[in-house]
Scaffold this motif. Structure first.
Motif, short mmCIF file in Angstrom:
data_model
loop_
_atom_site.label_atom_id
_atom_site.label_comp_id
_atom_site.label_asym_id
_atom_site.label_seq_id
_atom_site.Cartn_x
_atom_site.Cartn_y
_atom_site.Cartn_z
N ASP A 102 -10.42 -38.03 29.05
CA ASP A 102 -10.83 -38.24 30.45
C ASP A 102 -11.98 -37.31 30.82
OD1 ASP A 102 -9.04 -40.24 30.98
OD2 ASP A 102 -7.63 -38.99 32.10
N PHE A 103 -11.92 -36.08 30.35
CA PHE A 103 -12.97 -35.10 30.68
C PHE A 103 -14.33 -35.57 30.21
CE2 PHE A 103 -15.54 -31.38 29.47
CZ PHE A 103 -15.58 -30.69 30.67
N GLU A 104 -14.36 -36.31 29.11
CA GLU A 104 -15.62 -36.79 28.54
C GLU A 104 -16.04 -38.15 29.07
OE1 GLU A 104 -15.60 -36.53 24.21
OE2 GLU A 104 -13.85 -35.22 24.30
N THR A 105 -15.09 -38.93 29.58
CA THR A 105 -15.39 -40.32 29.92
C THR A 105 -15.22 -40.68 31.39
OG1 THR A 105 -13.10 -41.01 29.42
CG2 THR A 105 -14.71 -41.06 27.60
N ARG A 106 -14.45 -39.91 32.14
CA ARG A 106 -14.24 -40.20 33.57
C ARG A 106 -14.86 -39.07 34.38
NH1 ARG A 106 -8.03 -41.45 34.46
NH2 ARG A 106 -8.83 -42.02 36.53
N LEU A 107 -16.08 -39.28 34.81
CA LEU A 107 -16.89 -38.24 35.43
C LEU A 107 -17.06 -38.49 36.92
CD1 LEU A 107 -19.70 -38.18 32.70
CD2 LEU A 107 -17.46 -37.07 32.65
N ILE A 108 -17.36 -37.42 37.64
CA ILE A 108 -17.59 -37.50 39.08
C ILE A 108 -18.92 -36.85 39.40
CG2 ILE A 108 -16.76 -36.83 41.36
CD1 ILE A 108 -13.92 -36.79 40.19
N ALA A 109 -19.77 -37.59 40.09
CA ALA A 109 -21.08 -37.09 40.50
C ALA A 109 -21.05 -36.72 41.98
CB ALA A 109 -22.15 -38.16 40.25
N LYS A 110 -21.61 -35.58 42.30
CA LYS A 110 -21.61 -35.10 43.69
C LYS A 110 -22.86 -35.63 44.40
CE LYS A 110 -18.98 -30.96 42.50
NZ LYS A 110 -18.91 -29.47 42.53
N ALA A 111 -22.72 -36.84 44.91
CA ALA A 111 -23.85 -37.49 45.57
C ALA A 111 -24.24 -36.72 46.83
CB ALA A 111 -23.48 -38.93 45.94
N GLY A 112 -25.54 -36.62 47.08
CA GLY A 112 -26.01 -35.93 48.28
C GLY A 112 -25.94 -34.42 48.18
N ALA A 113 -25.77 -33.88 46.94
CA ALA A 113 -25.65 -32.43 46.77
C ALA A 113 -26.87 -31.69 47.30
CB ALA A 113 -25.42 -32.09 45.30
N ALA A 114 -28.05 -32.27 47.12
CA ALA A 114 -29.28 -31.60 47.57
C ALA A 114 -29.30 -31.45 49.08
CB ALA A 114 -30.50 -32.40 47.10
N ASP A 115 -28.87 -32.46 49.81
CA ASP A 115 -28.85 -32.38 51.28
C ASP A 115 -27.86 -31.34 51.76
OD1 ASP A 115 -30.76 -34.38 51.46
OD2 ASP A 115 -29.28 -35.99 51.58
N VAL A 116 -26.69 -31.29 51.09
CA VAL A 116 -25.68 -30.30 51.47
C VAL A 116 -26.20 -28.90 51.18
CG1 VAL A 116 -23.33 -29.47 51.04
CG2 VAL A 116 -23.81 -31.93 51.06
N LEU A 117 -26.86 -28.72 50.05
CA LEU A 117 -27.42 -27.42 49.70
C LEU A 117 -28.45 -26.98 50.73
CD1 LEU A 117 -27.75 -25.04 47.73
CD2 LEU A 117 -29.46 -26.41 46.52
N ARG A 118 -29.28 -27.90 51.16
CA ARG A 118 -30.30 -27.57 52.17
C ARG A 118 -29.65 -27.01 53.43
NH1 ARG A 118 -35.54 -28.95 52.52
NH2 ARG A 118 -35.31 -30.45 50.80
N LYS A 119 -28.54 -27.60 53.85
CA LYS A 119 -27.84 -27.12 55.05
C LYS A 119 -27.24 -25.74 54.82
CE LYS A 119 -26.62 -31.75 56.76
NZ LYS A 119 -25.50 -32.68 57.05
N GLU A 120 -26.67 -25.53 53.64
CA GLU A 120 -26.05 -24.24 53.36
C GLU A 120 -27.09 -23.12 53.29
OE1 GLU A 120 -22.33 -24.27 50.75
OE2 GLU A 120 -23.35 -26.08 50.05
N LEU A 121 -28.23 -23.41 52.71
CA LEU A 121 -29.28 -22.39 52.62
C LEU A 121 -29.92 -22.11 53.98
CD1 LEU A 121 -31.17 -23.32 49.31
CD2 LEU A 121 -29.21 -21.79 49.63
N SER A 122 -29.81 -23.06 54.88
CA SER A 122 -30.42 -22.91 56.21
C SER A 122 -29.54 -22.16 57.19
CB SER A 122 -30.76 -24.30 56.79
OG SER A 122 -31.69 -24.99 56.00
N ALA A 123 -28.30 -21.88 56.81
CA ALA A 123 -27.38 -21.16 57.71
C ALA A 123 -27.93 -19.78 58.03
CB ALA A 123 -26.00 -21.04 57.05
N LYS A 124 -27.77 -19.35 59.28
CA LYS A 124 -28.35 -18.09 59.73
C LYS A 124 -27.80 -16.88 58.99
CE LYS A 124 -29.51 -19.61 64.42
NZ LYS A 124 -29.31 -19.38 65.87
N ASN A 125 -26.56 -16.97 58.53
CA ASN A 125 -25.95 -15.81 57.86
C ASN A 125 -26.09 -15.87 56.34
OD1 ASN A 125 -24.24 -17.96 57.44
ND2 ASN A 125 -22.35 -16.81 57.81
N TYR A 126 -26.87 -16.81 55.83
CA TYR A 126 -27.00 -16.92 54.37
C TYR A 126 -27.93 -15.84 53.83
CZ TYR A 126 -27.85 -18.56 49.66
OH TYR A 126 -27.93 -18.61 48.29
#
Length: 360
Positions: A102-126
């Motif tokens: 399963d680890f090799e054949t059933r994978l999960i992609a984190k769609a929209g990761a770039a947009d989420v990262l942009r929000k996290e980096l934009s946080a005032k306390n980051y």
């Protein structure tokens, strides 16, 4: 661990694990039984399945005292590279799946990761520090060619002038040289390429969907030629199987431009131990007992010891000899060791559309 009799050898083409053992959180264990009616050629080859999730956050934090970074990002769960020794396999159990096939054949992609990262980096306390990518599952595994999640992530990091350290076995990273080279010129990017063995046949059995060792060395050369500093990671070193190649791996990597090096001993946490031992019995039966004897010698008589500080180096005489060989080789080859320093002082949140621009 017994191989699942309902998974035929022909079905496992291009896969390292031989079984799909039930994960440790399940109360019931299911085992396929061959009733004798099917023919080998009628069993379909296992194909890679990719599902997507929409993450609420993508920066993972850690406080482990023996890890040289405090934050990381992994765009995929599971890894199509299928390295039999991968210490990330047990994580698939938390998803209700097997650390085996399963680890090799059933994978999960984190769609929209770039947009989420942009929000996290934009946080005032980051507060910026090096973001490690590929330290759990490989960001440049084959499915990245279609999903292009990591390329979007790198573009965000470039926009913010945020430092990044990447670890990979995949030559697909060459696609992103156009982003990495300008970042490296600012002191914002560093890449580690893992080379476990120089034996092409062994690599194909052990890391079935990873580019060949020679191809990985070519990737080092191309990155360095573009101005991206590269560290070779001779990892994992497998006692009795690949450890005799340590000096040769470091020398070949130095010759194609690597400027620093690291090496980690084989780790076999939880289900990985049985999966790896099954693989040894199938592919390297004449050396299986010797390999595991050395592994146990390095971990206090056990297949793995998870204590901080020694889990990635091992203990005892054999582990010390391996460490001494590494340091002697790196010194003679002029390869640096230790942490890589990247700049954090250039970090800034880029203006959004409609923001008032600064006059200075």
């Amino acid at each position: 661990m017994e191989s699942d009799p309902n998974i035929r050898h022909g079905q496992r083409k291009g896969r390292a694990a031989s079984s799909n053992v039930t994960n440790r959180f399940e109360r019931l264990k299911s085992v396929g039984v061959d009733d004798g009616w099917g023919r080998e050629e009628e069993w379909p080859v296992l194909r890679t399945e990719v599902s997507t999730e929409r993450p609420r956050s993508v920066i993972a934090r850690n406080t482990s005292p023996d890890i040289g970074f405090d934050r990381s990002l992994n765009p995929y769960r599971g890894c199509e590279h299928g390295c039999i020794y991968c210490f990330a396999r047990p994580g698939h159990a938390y998803l209700g799946m097997s650390p085996g096939l399963d680890f090799e054949t059933r994978l999960i992609a984190k769609a929209g990761a770039a947009d989420v990262l942009r929000k996290e980096l934009s946080a005032k306390n980051y507060k910026p520090d090096v973001l490690a990518i590929g330290t759990y599952t490989d960001a440049y595994q084959p499915i990245e060619k279609r999903h292009q999640i990591i390329r979007g992530v790198l573009q965000v990091l470039s926009d913010f002038n945020h430092p990044v350290g990447l670890v990979t076995k995949g030559n697909l990273i060459e696609r992103d040289i156009d982003i990495l080279a300008p970042m490296a010129a600012k002191g914002l990017a560093h890449v580690s390429i893992s080379v476990t063995t120089l034996d092409r046949d062994l690599a194909r059995k052990m890391e079935p969907r990873v580019p060949s060792p020679e191809r990985r060395l070519k990737t080092i050369e191309r990155l360095v030629s573009a101005g991206v500093p590269v560290r070779v990671s001779a990892s994992p070193m497998i006692p009795g199987l690949t450890d005799h190649e340590l000096e040769a791996i470091l020398a070949r990597a130095r010759d194609v431009g690597a400027s620093s090096a690291t090496s980690i001993a084989l780790r076999l946490p939880r289900e990985v131990s049985d999966l790896f031992q099954d693989w040894l019995a199938e592919h390297i039966p004449d050396r299986a007992a010797r390999v595991m004897a050395r592994v146990r010698e390095m971990h206090g008589g056990k297949p793995y010891d998870a204590n901080f500080g020694t889990r990635m180096t091992g203990t005892g005489v054999y582990a010390k000899l391996l460490r001494d060989r590494f340091y002697r080789a790196t010194q003679s080859l002029g390869l640096r060791t230790g942490a890589i320093s990247l700049r954090t002082d250039l970090f800034s949140v880029p203006p959004k559309t409609g923001d008032q621009l600064s006059l200075f």
